[in-house]
Enzyme design. Structure first.
Site, PDB file in Angstrom:
ATOM      1  N   ALA A  10       0.069 -33.451  40.709  1.00 13.01           N
ATOM      2  CA  ALA A  10       1.244 -34.458  40.673  1.00 13.01           C
ATOM      3  C   ALA A  10       2.368 -34.012  41.778  1.00 13.01           C
ATOM      4  CB  ALA A  10       1.718 -34.663  39.332  1.00 13.01           C
ATOM      5  N   CYS A  11       3.746 -33.994  41.280  1.00 11.73           N
ATOM      6  CA  CYS A  11       4.798 -33.813  41.900  1.00 11.73           C
ATOM      7  C   CYS A  11       4.808 -32.251  42.389  1.00 11.73           C
ATOM      8  CB  CYS A  11       6.177 -34.007  41.353  1.00 11.73           C
ATOM      9  SG  CYS A  11       6.072 -35.926  41.254  1.00 11.73           S
ATOM     10  N   SER A  12       4.263 -31.304  41.607  1.00 12.14           N
ATOM     11  CA  SER A  12       3.939 -29.912  41.932  1.00 12.14           C
ATOM     12  C   SER A  12       3.083 -29.425  42.904  1.00 12.14           C
ATOM     13  CB  SER A  12       3.894 -29.324  40.620  1.00 12.14           C
ATOM     14  OG  SER A  12       5.393 -29.306  39.837  1.00 12.14           O
TER      15      SER A  12
END
Length: 378
Positions: free
Chosen positions: A160-162
């Site tokens: 995801a966003c990481s």
């Protein structure tokens, strides 16, 4: 994980590709409100009987107070702003043509390679680390590898966003172990494809972009580079941010059009749980590395929400961060998932001098979080 002097990985360069189309909050609100008015008319009887709640209008003031976002870049503007569509419309490309996600990644990658003075044939691996992959296989990374003429190996990863910080640590580990000397990490994101533009609470969150990070062994890096002082990753399962879209949805009764096949989140729960988790992670990692918060010139935080970034930075620094200490690109790019912290780093690092230290940090669905402490060299 800390680096050793013999196999120290560094960031040689970064690249950024920005779509040509931007949507302001005012444009987005006009589109959403027109859709809401139509929905309310079509469901007037149910609303009057109490079976349904009417859709309330969005506003520029609401969006900016809730997120700090003022505009966002998208790959397709017309479809998003059409009240009858409310989604990007991208023509499907034949298999013989490069896919749009790979094309975006290649643009960003070429800038990073050019800045580092690196020939693609000198790169050993490609990692496509992103949230919004357009297909399961063949891997987007392999398509990018082929388009650039890179030998070696390539693979996709999604946290995801990481994803970008996880990709940086993975690339750094290849350098540390001697399995590669030069690794290209690309983060192409068409977040608008997974955003529910008919959800008032989240219709403004995401934008589209592509970034690239070239991670290399210190002994081949250009004179000016970023020493990776340490990397750390963390995951903790949560349903508070979720996207159920996938090929198995073909068998679901409601099909791929159901709202939970797009981005959904419990925003207040995310804020309450992620802020302390990330702040504690940053503080613990900086302590392990012997880097006091006062030595950090800048934190390039994931561009998710201005209020979250403000609170995280204040917990780490002990005071509210200035724009110089914690810059934002959220106002013009919105949340670009994995690419957010890399855009901030790419745009707000030229003023660093040799010895200055900073932190690239991501956090997102999973939950997932990553920290990359760096120091300017040259």
């Amino acid at each position: 994980m800390e680096s050793t002097a013999l196999t120290r990985p560094v960031i040689s360069a970064t690249g950024l590709w920005t779509p040509p189309h931007s949507i302001s909050n005012a444009e987005l609100v006009q589109s959403y409100n027109a859709w809401a008015d139509t929905w309310n008319r079509e469901n007037e009887a149910e609303i009057k009987s109490g079976l349904m709640e009417p859709k309330t209008h969005s506003s520029v003031e609401f969006i900016e107070k809730a997120s700090g976002i003022k505009s966002r870049y998208v790959v397709n503007k017309d479809g998003v702003l059409d009240p009858d569509i409310m989604a990007p419309r991208l023509p499907e490309r034949p298999n013989e043509q490069i896919s749009i996600l790979a094309e975006m990644a290649v643009h960003a990658a070429r800038e990073a390679l050019k800045k580092a003075g690196r020939d693609p044939k000198d790169v050993n691996a490609v990692i496509c680390a992103a949230s919004n992959m357009q297909r399961a296989y063949p891997a987007m990374a392999i398509e990018v590898q082929d388009a650039l003429g890179i030998e070696g190996f390539a693979f996709d990863m999604n946290v995801a966003c990481s994803s970008a910080t996880f990709g940086i640590q993975t690339a750094a580990d290849f350098i540390r172990s001697g399995n590669a000397k030069s690794v290209l990490v690309v983060n192409p994101e068409i977040c608008s494809g997974h955003l529910n533009f008919t959800d008032r609470d989240s219709h403004f969150i995401f934008g589209d972009v592509a970034t690239a990070v070239l991670v290399e062994a210190e002994d081949i890096a250009p004179k000016q580079h970023w020493k990776i002082l340490g990397t750390k990753l963390k995951t903790q399962f949560s349903n508070n941010i979720r996207n159920n879209f996938g090929f198995l949805n073909r068998t679901a009764p409601e099909g791929v059009g159901a709202p939970d096949k797009l981005f959904v989140q419990e925003g207040r729960k995310v804020f309450k749980e992620v802020v302390p988790m990330v702040a504690e992670m940053i503080t613990a990692h900086s302590s392990e590395l012997g880097i006091p918060a006062g030595e950090l010139k800048r934190m390039w935080l994931h561009q998710a929400n201005a209020n979250m970034n403000r609170l995280i930075s204040s917990k780490v620094l002990g005071h509210e961060a200035s724009d110089e200490e914690s810059p934002t690109v959220l106002d013009t790019y919105a949340n670009t998932s994995s690419a957010g912290s890399i855009i901030a780093f790419h745009k707000h690092s030229d003023d660093f001098r040799a010895g200055d230290k900073g932190l690239i940090c991501s956090f997102g669905a999973g939950y997932s979080a990553g920290t990359v402490f760096v120091e300017k060299v040259g």
